[in-house]
Design a protein around this motif. Structure first.
Motif, PDB file in Angstrom:
ATOM      1  N   UNK A 104     -32.607 -13.777 -13.251  1.00  0.00           N
ATOM      2  CA  UNK A 104     -33.227 -12.881 -12.293  1.00  0.00           C
ATOM      3  C   UNK A 104     -32.889 -11.438 -12.693  1.00  0.00           C
ATOM      4  N   UNK A 105     -33.821 -10.800 -13.370  1.00  0.00           N
ATOM      5  CA  UNK A 105     -33.558  -9.432 -13.842  1.00  0.00           C
ATOM      6  C   UNK A 105     -33.249  -8.500 -12.681  1.00  0.00           C
ATOM      7  N   UNK A 106     -33.931  -8.750 -11.554  1.00  0.00           N
ATOM      8  CA  UNK A 106     -33.738  -7.894 -10.382  1.00  0.00           C
ATOM      9  C   UNK A 106     -32.301  -7.942  -9.867  1.00  0.00           C
ATOM     10  N   UNK A 107     -31.611  -9.038 -10.153  1.00  0.00           N
ATOM     11  CA  UNK A 107     -30.221  -9.154  -9.685  1.00  0.00           C
ATOM     12  C   UNK A 107     -29.366  -8.027 -10.281  1.00  0.00           C
ATOM     13  N   UNK A 108     -29.647  -7.684 -11.544  1.00  0.00           N
ATOM     14  CA  UNK A 108     -28.886  -6.594 -12.179  1.00  0.00           C
ATOM     15  C   UNK A 108     -29.247  -5.252 -11.539  1.00  0.00           C
ATOM     16  N   UNK A 109     -30.541  -5.094 -11.205  1.00  0.00           N
ATOM     17  CA  UNK A 109     -30.983  -3.836 -10.584  1.00  0.00           C
ATOM     18  C   UNK A 109     -30.305  -3.694  -9.225  1.00  0.00           C
ATOM     19  N   UNK A 110     -30.345  -4.774  -8.431  1.00  0.00           N
ATOM     20  CA  UNK A 110     -29.725  -4.716  -7.091  1.00  0.00           C
ATOM     21  C   UNK A 110     -28.227  -4.437  -7.200  1.00  0.00           C
ATOM     22  N   UNK A 111     -27.585  -5.102  -8.171  1.00  0.00           N
ATOM     23  CA  UNK A 111     -26.138  -4.941  -8.297  1.00  0.00           C
ATOM     24  C   UNK A 111     -25.783  -3.507  -8.679  1.00  0.00           C
ATOM     25  N   UNK A 112     -26.580  -2.912  -9.571  1.00  0.00           N
ATOM     26  CA  UNK A 112     -26.268  -1.535  -9.984  1.00  0.00           C
ATOM     27  C   UNK A 112     -26.597  -0.537  -8.871  1.00  0.00           C
ATOM     28  N   UNK A 113     -27.626  -0.859  -8.082  1.00  0.00           N
ATOM     29  CA  UNK A 113     -27.932   0.009  -6.936  1.00  0.00           C
ATOM     30  C   UNK A 113     -26.767  -0.045  -5.946  1.00  0.00           C
ATOM     31  N   UNK A 114     -26.228  -1.240  -5.739  1.00  0.00           N
ATOM     32  CA  UNK A 114     -25.076  -1.400  -4.843  1.00  0.00           C
ATOM     33  C   UNK A 114     -23.854  -0.668  -5.404  1.00  0.00           C
ATOM     34  N   UNK A 115     -23.674  -0.798  -6.726  1.00  0.00           N
ATOM     35  CA  UNK A 115     -22.533  -0.114  -7.354  1.00  0.00           C
ATOM     36  C   UNK A 115     -22.620   1.389  -7.089  1.00  0.00           C
ATOM     37  N   UNK A 116     -23.840   1.908  -7.126  1.00  0.00           N
ATOM     38  CA  UNK A 116     -24.015   3.346  -6.879  1.00  0.00           C
ATOM     39  C   UNK A 116     -23.653   3.695  -5.419  1.00  0.00           C
ATOM     40  N   UNK A 117     -24.093   2.826  -4.487  1.00  0.00           N
ATOM     41  CA  UNK A 117     -23.750   3.083  -3.073  1.00  0.00           C
ATOM     42  C   UNK A 117     -22.234   3.123  -2.897  1.00  0.00           C
ATOM     43  N   UNK A 118     -21.555   2.179  -3.550  1.00  0.00           N
ATOM     44  CA  UNK A 118     -20.087   2.129  -3.409  1.00  0.00           C
ATOM     45  C   UNK A 118     -19.430   3.329  -4.087  1.00  0.00           C
ATOM     46  N   UNK A 119     -20.015   3.742  -5.181  1.00  0.00           N
ATOM     47  CA  UNK A 119     -19.525   4.923  -5.893  1.00  0.00           C
ATOM     48  C   UNK A 119     -19.541   6.120  -4.927  1.00  0.00           C
ATOM     49  N   UNK A 120     -20.645   6.220  -4.152  1.00  0.00           N
ATOM     50  CA  UNK A 120     -20.763   7.332  -3.191  1.00  0.00           C
ATOM     51  C   UNK A 120     -19.753   7.206  -2.062  1.00  0.00           C
ATOM     52  N   UNK A 121     -19.571   5.953  -1.563  1.00  0.00           N
ATOM     53  CA  UNK A 121     -18.572   5.743  -0.503  1.00  0.00           C
ATOM     54  C   UNK A 121     -17.197   6.155  -1.026  1.00  0.00           C
ATOM     55  N   UNK A 122     -16.875   5.713  -2.238  1.00  0.00           N
ATOM     56  CA  UNK A 122     -15.580   6.042  -2.846  1.00  0.00           C
ATOM     57  C   UNK A 122     -15.395   7.546  -2.963  1.00  0.00           C
ATOM     58  N   UNK A 123     -16.443   8.199  -3.425  1.00  0.00           N
ATOM     59  CA  UNK A 123     -16.378   9.663  -3.598  1.00  0.00           C
ATOM     60  C   UNK A 123     -16.084  10.335  -2.260  1.00  0.00           C
ATOM     61  N   UNK A 124     -16.786   9.842  -1.201  1.00  0.00           N
ATOM     62  CA  UNK A 124     -16.604  10.419   0.136  1.00  0.00           C
ATOM     63  C   UNK A 124     -15.148  10.292   0.585  1.00  0.00           C
ATOM     64  N   UNK A 125     -14.518   9.185   0.155  1.00  0.00           N
ATOM     65  CA  UNK A 125     -13.138   8.935   0.575  1.00  0.00           C
ATOM     66  C   UNK A 125     -12.123   9.504  -0.426  1.00  0.00           C
TER      67      UNK A 125
END
Ligand SMILES: Cc1ncc(COP(=O)(O)O)c(C=O)c1O
Length: 299
Positions: A104-125
């Motif tokens: 499922x190629x989309x699984x990699x897209x979703x996972x990297x999109x999630x990684x970016x969201x977490x990156x932002x949460x981490x940055x905020x903290x």
């Protein structure tokens, strides 16, 4: 960890990627300065705090490998990052594994999109979460599909991380070894099934490796099996079932192949048997493990 250290790799280049770590393993990691690990529950964070508080970094594991590992990125992960901060643990970045042989190629897209969201949460903290671990899950015997995955990952990295100063690493397992090994088995016995008119309808073969040995990992593609015989083989192919050598009636390798009529002593060769085979195999029923023979192809 021991094997990799013995191969000359230093601890700072090793990631202890198992999210659930026995204490003795954690202690071993600490002794050898293997400071990066993955975490997917608050229990693991408390364990790190108590037993390895100076670990450089924990990577929050934001993608489930089946139902066993990972945490819900949108809900649990932000709470874990908060908890890590209150425990004064460092966080290096995110890690995911989309699951073995992911198609499922989309699984990699979703996972990297999630990684970016977490990156932002981490940055905020206040965290500098610049590590993105894209896990494993790649086929080893299908280069064309791997190229598609690589393309998808590259464009998703551009899309979600653009010019951010991230360090992207991967943990390929099957990819490295699957195509490197071909399993050669011998036909040790057979059973021919005939219809009421006495015509041969299907054939069963018993071979010297099976489900309790190298074929323990299910879901393999057997369409590329090769056969070798010193006898003359007819053109006609028959419905074929291949059984493993143990006395267990579930020790069946495959039952929907079409092969010519083979004989005792003939060889069957199964390509792409380098991953999740010997390392999982048992000697149940006294059946020995296959011998590994290395060869060099001449051009
Ligand atoms: C944490 C982790 N990373 C990577 C891998 C390799 O996975 P694959 O062989 O699907 O690439 C595994 C497999 O067990 C794993 O547990």
């Amino acid at each position: 960890m021991q094997m990799v250290l013995e191969a000359g790799v230093t601890g700072d280049r090793i990631i202890f990627a198992h999210p659930c770590k026995p204490l003795s393993h954690l202690q071993y990691a600490q002794q050898h300065q293997i400071n990066i690990s993955t975490v997917d529950t608050e229990f693991e964070l408390f364990k790190l705090k108590q037993h390895f508080p100076n670990s450089d970094d924990a990577k929050i594991c934001g993608w489930p490998l089946g139902k066993k590992f990972g945490c819900e990125a949108q809900t649990d992960t932000a709470a874990l990052i908060l908890l890590a901060r209150s425990l004064q643990l460092k966080i290096a970045g995110t890690s995911f594994h989309v699951g073995c042989e992911c198609e499922d190629l989309e699984a990699f897209v979703r996972a990297l999109s999630t990684a970016r969201e977490l990156y932002d949460v981490g940055k905020m903290l206040g965290y500098d979460m610049n590590f993105v671990d894209i896990g494993g899950g790649y086929h080893g015997g299908n280069n064309e599909f791997f190229k598609k995955i690589a393309k998808t990952i590259s464009s998703s990295l551009d899309l979600y991380f653009g010019n951010e100063p991230i360090k992207c690493i991967s943990e390929p397992g099957r990819y490295f070894v699957e195509a490197a090994f071909t399993l050669v088995c011998k036909i040790t016995g057979k059973r021919e099934m005939r219809n009421a008119l006495g015509q041969l309808e299907s054939i069963m073969y018993f071979i010297n490796d099976g489900k309790y040995g190298s074929f323990i990992d299910t879901g393999r593609d057997f369409s590329n099996v090769m056969y070798f015989s010193e006898n003359h083989l007819e053109q006609q192919k028959y419905k074929t079932t291949i059984w493993g050598p143990t006395c267990d009636s579930t020790d069946k390798i495959v039952d929907n192949l079409y092969l010519p009529r083979l004989h005792r002593g003939d060889l069957l060769a199964f390509p792409n048997m380098g991953a999740y085979t010997l390392c999982l195999a048992s000697k149940f029923n006294g059946i020995p493990l296959p011998k590994v023979v290395y060869y060099q192809q001449q051009n």
